[in-house]
Design a protein around this motif. Structure first.
Motif: not given
Lengths: 610, 397
Positions: A249, B117, A12-13, B119-120, A9-10, B123-124, B164, A255, B132-133, B115
């Motif tokens: 979120e 979102s 990660v960020l 922001f996620n 989830g979050f 990031a992906y 990023l 997330v 995963r990231g 996702s």
């Protein structure tokens, strides 16, 4: 090792933007012992729980017991002094008086405004002209007037807030408000009403250190937030997910802790939540009364019940406690630490002030000196504070400076607020940080107040000057590129070629008139530059050698030690500037060399650490 | 000139070798030294979630109008593309590129378990590692392959903060917003820094700050010089998307091969009253990209430069009741520039049989597009960067 992190989830960020979490080790949340308390601890507390402290304030704090010093910040100095006025600048924001009732509700766009005016014969409190040229022009002028006026008035709100950060006896209230402003981020660009932005800020100031449930409900019913996340158009027949998604979120769980179905169902529970002027209300006709399935339970939940379901999740307290920790303590946090902090926040019944009181007492907190990269607002306010200013200078402009550094108040970049930590620093932003110090030490004589001559609207200024030259409105408002001929060769861009073809009004004229009307009504920002007297301070502190001066500034401004060789180099720099190492002999011309020395020191990478 | 035309002209294996780095695995090592003809990739992020369905509009698909009775764009309003698709009326610039054969449209780009979102999902896309990231960005990892020891100006990111996508293990990305402000003002401009004789033991953040400071000092004058020496030679429109700054760097002969720019402030997040706003935003992007590609041609660099446009997700095919759209999944990607093989790529996703809450099933893993630009354009082994094998799309002939 390839550096990849695999986290849910979050997180990660968080892990991606901040350094990798340290190996799992519990945080030492035991209170610091009174015997260990010293000036350096006091300075650390003041820099994190407030915006730093002057030399005098530090000696008072250092002489207290740690519990008492922490209480001064968490409860406010006014509590211990029986003073009902938390802020020295106790006055409320002074409105310029730019709003009138006709402006509410404000249509979504210029096209929406002119369509409304055509349909009903008036809009924004202005009638369509009975005849003559451009009958809709006054309506269009009023539309642009309010965009400009609200924007300029918002800059005044930001100044008012900055002054509170600097001068309040309760700086944690402002520091927490700044946290919440980044957490529950709304941007005036979309809200388009400084009054709503001010109301939201006052919520953060008054409720930011209390019960998180009250704050969250306050935010969920806050006019600026409802407008920012499109909640005002969230109806039974068409639930809008934006608000429901972000509340989970970004505001509470992060997330990955809920499903898409939870987003949709929560959106139904928030249907009908709307704004009238500055007031929240529930439009019951548009509220969905059906059963919703949310986080595994079914019921006819309303918005507050959804919030309570969210608050009952352990992940919510962990998410929030971790974010508070990253803001007030350090970027790195292990997953074990996050669990500990979540438990601490629950032990304090989600009371933010009590959670922070425990955090500021903890040994862990006092091991984080110099680990934090100051945000732009922290950098600017704490620099002013340490320099002993009692008001934010008008030159340089606070909003322009913090904007150039990446943190303009009332204008966070997205609903996620500002990324903290290393994302504040880029090669050019590091230079900007030094340039800020230059602008304080050596105020720009070419300074033009941006609230009097908006530099970002050159095209508008050109329209005005062409009108003043006597051109017709049609000619004066033609795009400059068109008037001057396309000198670049090649094809003209579509967006530049679009001439205003509607005969009922002229957008560019409206834009120009909007600025004129706004500048007439919005009060100017006080433009006093900083009063700096570095010589007086050196004399008062009885500093007699260049080494002592460097060392004095090191202690006064820095959280980490400059290497000895750098300190020697700085002392040599001062000697070279003065032509002597006899400070007393040079006292009549000492001011400018001292300013250059301080500019140089505060431009260093090490000064960015708090 | 297209690469395939170059190839046809040369027609020999020796010719392939001469053309250097861009032609696949056999010449991969050649790129470790950048030279005045090395390929350049400019990545433009349309942040906020661009509505791909109203960008390249499938007017021949009745389901499009069924799902979008109000915000669907009528065929006669669209700009001509082909017999199935039309351009959003704001995309005159991209239409010109299409007509010149300098635009590729890749359909159905997305990833498994999307996702919703911002922001996620960003990031992906930035790390090319969905769900995963990764610690480093995909462009940063490309740079690590291009130059295996630390160099300045490997990556340039125009913006107020670092993306990023450009975060690299070896290199410090050069990040700036306004080139004119990328300097120390006043007397410090020319003053040498006082350096520590030996590095003290420092915290991670302190070491980071010192590295950024070094990078700033070594590069700022070159960037400012580049900007001052440059005059735009094309019309970039009302909001040039920082592309003139990229053009200035290329025009000045900087060795940089990787650039990242972004539409600011999640502007494409159009939940409410979308049509006029979306068309305006698209016109800004499209004018800027067209201006940039034309400008590159003018200075004789058109054959070296490819622009890739992406967004963190598309929007849901079904409009909402506020004349807007909500967060979706699969989306189009666009590539522009003379080296690009023009046309449609990837399978056009179906608007029936929607999945995962009325979303379009993706048909092209976005990392296939990345793999194509990494290997077929930049000449770096894609599976090393992407940590997996992704079928390339033939975007460069």
């Amino acid at each position: 090792m390839n550096g990849a992190v695999i986290l849910p989830g979050f997180l990660v960020l968080a892990a991606l933007v901040s350094p990798i979490a340290q190996a799992d080790a519990p945080l030492d949340l035991n209170p610091i012992e009174a015997a260990q308390w010293n000036t350096s601890h006091a300075a650390h507390l003041a820099s994190r729980a407030g915006f730093g402290a002057t030399v005098d304030e530090l000696s008072v704090l250092a002489a207290m017991r740690p519990t008492a010093a922490v209480n001064v910040f968490v409860d406010g100095a006014h509590k211990s002094q029986n003073d009902d006025n938390p802020s020295q600048l106790s006055e409320n924001f002074q409105h310029s008086g730019v709003f009138d009732e006709g402006l509410d509700p404000f249509p979504a766009s210029r096209p929406a405004t002119t369509m409304l005016a055509k349909k009903q014969g008036h809009a924004l409190g202005v009638e369509v002209k009975a005849g003559g040229n451009r009958p809709l022009q006054p309506v269009v002028n009023k539309f642009f007037y309010w965009l400009r006026a609200s924007r300029l008035e918002t800059d005044r709100v930001a100044y008012w807030w900055a002054n509170r950060m600097l001068a309040s006896k309760y700086p944690l209230e402002e520091k927490a408000a700044l946290f919440w402003h980044g957490h529950f981020a709304s941007n005036e660009d979309k809200v388009r009403d400084y009054r709503k932005m001010l109301k939201q800020l006052q919520l953060f100031q008054s409720a930011g250190l209390g019960d998180f449930r009250q704050l969250l409900i306050g935010v969920a019913q806050d006019p600026a937030m409802l407008v920012f996340l499109d909640a005002g158009v969230n109806t039974k027949d068409s639930p809008n997910e934006n608000f429901a998604r972000e509340i989970m979120e970004l505001f509470t769980m992060g997330v990955g802790e809920y499903g898409e179905e939870d987003v949709r169902e929560a959106a139904r529970s928030f249907t009908g939540w709307s704004v009238r002027g500055l007031d929240f209300y529930v439009d019951t006709q548009n509220h969905d009364e059906g059963n919703k399935r949310f986080l595994g339970e079914v019921g006819n939940f309303d918005g507050v019940q959804i919030i309570d379901r969210i608050l009952a999740q352990d992940i919510t307290s962990e998410f929030l406690a971790s974010k508070l920790y990253r803001y007030f303590v350090r970027d790195e946090l292990s997953s074990e630490g996050a669990v500990q902090l979540g438990q601490l926040l629950r032990d304090k019944q989600l009371n933010v002030g009590e959670f922070l009181r425990a955090l500021f007492m903890s040994k862990d907190f006092y091991q984080s000196q110099g680990a934090h990269i100051k945000s732009p607002v922290e950098l600017v306010i704490s620099t002013y504070k340490k320099m002993g200013f009692n008001q934010v200078p008008g030159v340089p402009d606070f909003n322009v400076v913090t904007g150039a550094l990446g943190q303009r108040l009332m204008r966070p970049p997205t609903v996620a607020g500002w990324s903290q930590g290393r994302s504040w620093i880029t090669p050019s932003l590091l230079f900007e940080r030094g340039n800020f110090v230059l602008d304080v030490m050596f105020p720009d004589i070419g300074f033009i107040p941006p609230d009097r001559f908006p530099p970002f609207v050159r095209e508008v200024a050109k329209v005005q000057s062409r009108l003043r030259e006597g051109m017709s409105v049609s000619a004066a408002t033609r795009p400059t590129a068109m008037l001057e001929g396309n000198q670049m060769g090649g094809e003209m861009a579509q967006s530049n070629a679009l001439a205003d073809r509607d005969e009922a009004f002229n957008t560019r004229l409206g834009s120009m008139r909007g600025w004129q009307m706004a500048l007439e009504r919005v009060k100017p920002i006080n433009r006093d530059p900083a009063r700096v007297d570095l010589v007086a301070e050196v004399v008062a502190a009885q500093l007699t050698t260049p080494e002592q001066i460097v060392s004095y500034y090191q202690n006064k401004f820095f959280s980490v030690n400059l290497p000895a060789s750098v300190q020697q180099g700085l002392a040599k720099f001062l000697v070279d500037e003065l032509g002597t190492n006899d400070i007393f002999a040079a006292r009549s011309y000492l001011e400018e060399p001292l300013r250059k020395l301080l500019h140089q020191m505060l431009s260093r990478p090490e000064y960015q650490l708090g | 000139m297209k690469r395939r035309q170059l190839l046809q002209g040369l027609g020999s294996f020796a010719g392939l070798q001469l053309l250097g780095p861009n032609l696949g695995a056999s010449t991969l090592n050649a790129v470790n030294q950048s030279n005045s003809d090395s390929p350049i990739l400019v990545v433009l992020e349309m942040s906020g979630g661009n509505d791909g369905l109203n960008t390249i509009v499938p007017f021949a698909d009745d389901d499009y109008y069924r799902l979008r009775p109000q915000i669907g764009i009528a065929k006669d309003k669209l700009l001509q593309l082909d017999d199935h698709f039309g351009f959003n009326p704001g995309l005159r610039g991209l239409q010109r590129l299409w007509q010149q054969g300098d635009l590729a449209v890749v359909h159905g780009c997305g990833y498994e378990k999307p996702s919703y979102s911002h922001f996620n999902s960003m990031a992906y896309w930035h790390t090319a590692a969905p769900n995963r990231g990764d610690e480093f960005g995909w462009m940063g990892r490309v740079a690590d392959q291009l130059a295996p020891s630390r160099r300045e100006e490997m990556l340039i990111n125009v913006g107020t903060s670092q993306s990023l996508a450009v975060k690299s293990r070896l290199h410090t990305p050069l990040v700036f917003d306004d080139p004119n402000r990328f300097q120390r003002n006043g007397w410090m401009n020319n003053a040498p820094d006082i350096q520590a004789e030996k590095a003290d033991e420092t915290s991670a953040n302190q070491a980071f700050l010192l590295a950024v400071s070094e990078s700033a000092k070594s590069s700022s004058s070159r960037i400012r010089q580049a900007w001052n020496d440059y005059t735009p030679g094309a019309d970039y429109g009302v909001v040039p998307m920082d592309l003139p700054k990229v053009a200035a760097c290329i025009s000045a002969g900087l060795p940089t091969q990787l650039y990242h720019v972004a539409v600011r402030n999640n502007a494409f997040d159009t939940h409410v009253a979308q049509p006029a706003l979306h068309q305006r935003l698209l016109s800004y992007v499209s004018d800027a990209v067209h201006g940039f590609v034309s400008d590159m041609q003018r200075i004789g660099q058109g054959h070296r430069v490819v622009v890739m446009l992406y967004s963190e997700f598309g929007r849901r095919p079904m409009e909402n009741a506020n004349l807007g759209t909500d967060h979706g999944s699969s989306n189009i990607m666009l590539l522009a520039g003379a080296p690009v093989e023009a046309g449609h790529f990837g399978e056009v996703p179906s608007l029936v049989g929607l999945q995962d809450g009325d979303n379009v099933q993706y048909t092209t893993d976005f990392r296939q597009v990345y793999a194509s630009v990494i290997e077929d354009w930049l000449g770096v082994k894609a599976d090393t960067v992407l940590k997996g094998n992704f079928a390339r799309l033939g975007l460069f002939g």
